[in-house]
Design a protein around this motif. Structure first.
Motif, PDB file in Angstrom:
ATOM      1  N   GLY A  27       0.803  -1.216   0.000  1.00 51.30           N
ATOM      2  CA  GLY A  27       0.000   0.000   0.000  1.00 51.30           C
ATOM      3  C   GLY A  27       0.834   1.264   0.000  1.00 51.30           C
ATOM      4  N   LEU A  92       1.808   5.289   8.610  1.00 51.81           N
ATOM      5  CA  LEU A  92       0.391   5.405   8.265  1.00 51.81           C
ATOM      6  C   LEU A  92      -0.002   6.850   8.017  1.00 51.81           C
ATOM      7  CD1 LEU A  92      -1.131   2.877  10.820  1.00 51.81           C
ATOM      8  CD2 LEU A  92      -1.333   2.718   8.328  1.00 51.81           C
ATOM      9  N   SER A  96       0.146   6.770   3.784  1.00 54.98           N
ATOM     10  CA  SER A  96      -1.058   5.998   3.474  1.00 54.98           C
ATOM     11  C   SER A  96      -2.239   6.904   3.148  1.00 54.98           C
ATOM     12  CB  SER A  96      -1.439   5.104   4.664  1.00 54.98           C
ATOM     13  OG  SER A  96      -0.413   4.204   4.943  1.00 54.98           O
ATOM     14  N   GLU A 100      -6.884   3.571   3.771  1.00 56.05           N
ATOM     15  CA  GLU A 100      -6.020   2.591   4.417  1.00 56.05           C
ATOM     16  C   GLU A 100      -5.864   2.903   5.904  1.00 56.05           C
ATOM     17  OE1 GLU A 100      -1.558   0.618   4.151  1.00 56.05           O
ATOM     18  OE2 GLU A 100      -2.210   2.017   2.599  1.00 56.05           O
ATOM     19  N   GLN A 101      -5.766   4.186   6.227  1.00 60.20           N
ATOM     20  CA  GLN A 101      -5.684   4.590   7.633  1.00 60.20           C
ATOM     21  C   GLN A 101      -6.930   4.132   8.384  1.00 60.20           C
ATOM     22  OE1 GLN A 101      -5.235   8.814   7.266  1.00 60.20           O
ATOM     23  NE2 GLN A 101      -3.053   8.723   6.763  1.00 60.20           N
ATOM     24  N   ARG A 103      -8.947   1.667   7.572  1.00 57.51           N
ATOM     25  CA  ARG A 103      -8.955   0.199   7.679  1.00 57.51           C
ATOM     26  C   ARG A 103      -8.063  -0.268   8.821  1.00 57.51           C
ATOM     27  NH1 ARG A 103      -9.122   0.363   1.999  1.00 57.51           N
ATOM     28  NH2 ARG A 103      -6.850   0.189   1.875  1.00 57.51           N
ATOM     29  N   PHE A 104      -6.911   0.384   8.985  1.00 56.71           N
ATOM     30  CA  PHE A 104      -5.998  -0.002  10.062  1.00 56.71           C
ATOM     31  C   PHE A 104      -6.649   0.250  11.418  1.00 56.71           C
ATOM     32  CE2 PHE A 104      -2.457   0.202  12.962  1.00 56.71           C
ATOM     33  CZ  PHE A 104      -1.585  -0.772  12.490  1.00 56.71           C
ATOM     34  N   PHE A 152      -6.281  -7.579   7.667  1.00 54.38           N
ATOM     35  CA  PHE A 152      -5.660  -6.571   8.531  1.00 54.38           C
ATOM     36  C   PHE A 152      -4.442  -7.147   9.238  1.00 54.38           C
ATOM     37  CE2 PHE A 152      -5.158  -5.414  13.009  1.00 54.38           C
ATOM     38  CZ  PHE A 152      -4.641  -4.138  12.855  1.00 54.38           C
ATOM     39  N   GLN A 155      -1.505  -7.444   7.001  1.00 50.83           N
ATOM     40  CA  GLN A 155      -0.925  -6.119   6.760  1.00 50.83           C
ATOM     41  C   GLN A 155      -0.113  -5.670   7.969  1.00 50.83           C
ATOM     42  OE1 GLN A 155      -3.554  -2.759   7.103  1.00 50.83           O
ATOM     43  NE2 GLN A 155      -2.534  -1.672   5.430  1.00 50.83           N
ATOM     44  N   TYR A 159       3.874  -4.503   8.275  1.00 49.82           N
ATOM     45  CA  TYR A 159       4.338  -3.253   8.876  1.00 49.82           C
ATOM     46  C   TYR A 159       5.348  -3.518   9.997  1.00 49.82           C
ATOM     47  CZ  TYR A 159       1.162   0.161   6.703  1.00 49.82           C
ATOM     48  OH  TYR A 159       0.519   1.003   5.835  1.00 49.82           O
TER      49      TYR A 159
END
Length: 199
Positions: A27, A92, A96, A100-101, A103-104, A152, A155, A159
């Motif tokens: 991402g 993030l 990002s 995406e932020q 979703r995290f 998640f 991902q 990270y």
């Protein structure tokens, strides 16, 4: 819960490193150059008292707990000790998209909700064995999680691997490191404790 011996952690850490390099940060690739990503990492490790960039303090603390469960301290520092959660927060924020932020943050909320539903406490307050069991369920996409939770967690592992292996401890103590590599060595003897090489 005692930390696993260093030899048991080696294959897992190697797999996490490859995961992060191959797909964990996919991402970020379309949003920032490698220089911008490295600048974001450096900013998160500046040494000053860290102020959350995107996550709330509770979310940052949870990210730290999760990071340490993914790469715990063994004979080398764990992910929490090298500040992986701070690097993740900064990446993030800087690298990002808002989707995406979101979703995290939703993934973190999903973990907290599952912990409250099953243990009546926040995830960080659960016994270590219960924390691990929840993360294993999430990793497999099993109840109380689903495919979104599984995505998640994958991902997050990417990270954590990136943040850990770009730290000084990850690159020079977990991985073998030669600042000035020597010549070719044929028939290099490998043992179960031989470390992978930093790149």
């Amino acid at each position: 819960m005692p930390n696993p011996p260093a030899t048991a952690a080696q294959p897992r850490r190697s797999a996490l490193l490859r995961l992060g390099a191959l797909c964990g940060l996919a991402g970020l690739s379309g949003l920032a150059s490698s220089g911008e990503v490295l600048a974001a990492v450096a900013a998160a490790r500046s040494g000053a008292a860290y102020q959350p960039a995107l996550l709330t303090r509770d979310e940052l603390q949870l990210t730290g707990v999760l990071a340490e469960l993914i790469i715990p301290r063994t004979d080398t520092p764990g992910a929490l000790e090298v500040g992986a959660h701070q690097v993740i927060d900064h990446l993030l924020k800087v690298c990002s998209l808002e989707a995406e932020q979101a979703r995290f943050k939703a993934g973190l909320a999903r973990i907290e909700a599952a912990a409250q539903a099953q243990g009546g406490r926040r995830f960080g307050a659960l016994p270590a064995a219960r924390q691990v069991a929840l993360l294993q369920a999430m990793d497999r996409g099993r109840a109380p999680f689903d495919a979104d939770g599984q995505a998640f967690f994958r991902q997050l592992k990417g990270y954590v691997a990136f943040a850990y292996y770009t730290s000084e401890a990850g690159a020079t103590r977990e991985l073998a490191y030669l600042p000035i590599p020597g010549g070719f060595q044929g028939n290099y003897k490998l043992t179960r404790s031989t470390r992978n090489w930093a790149i």
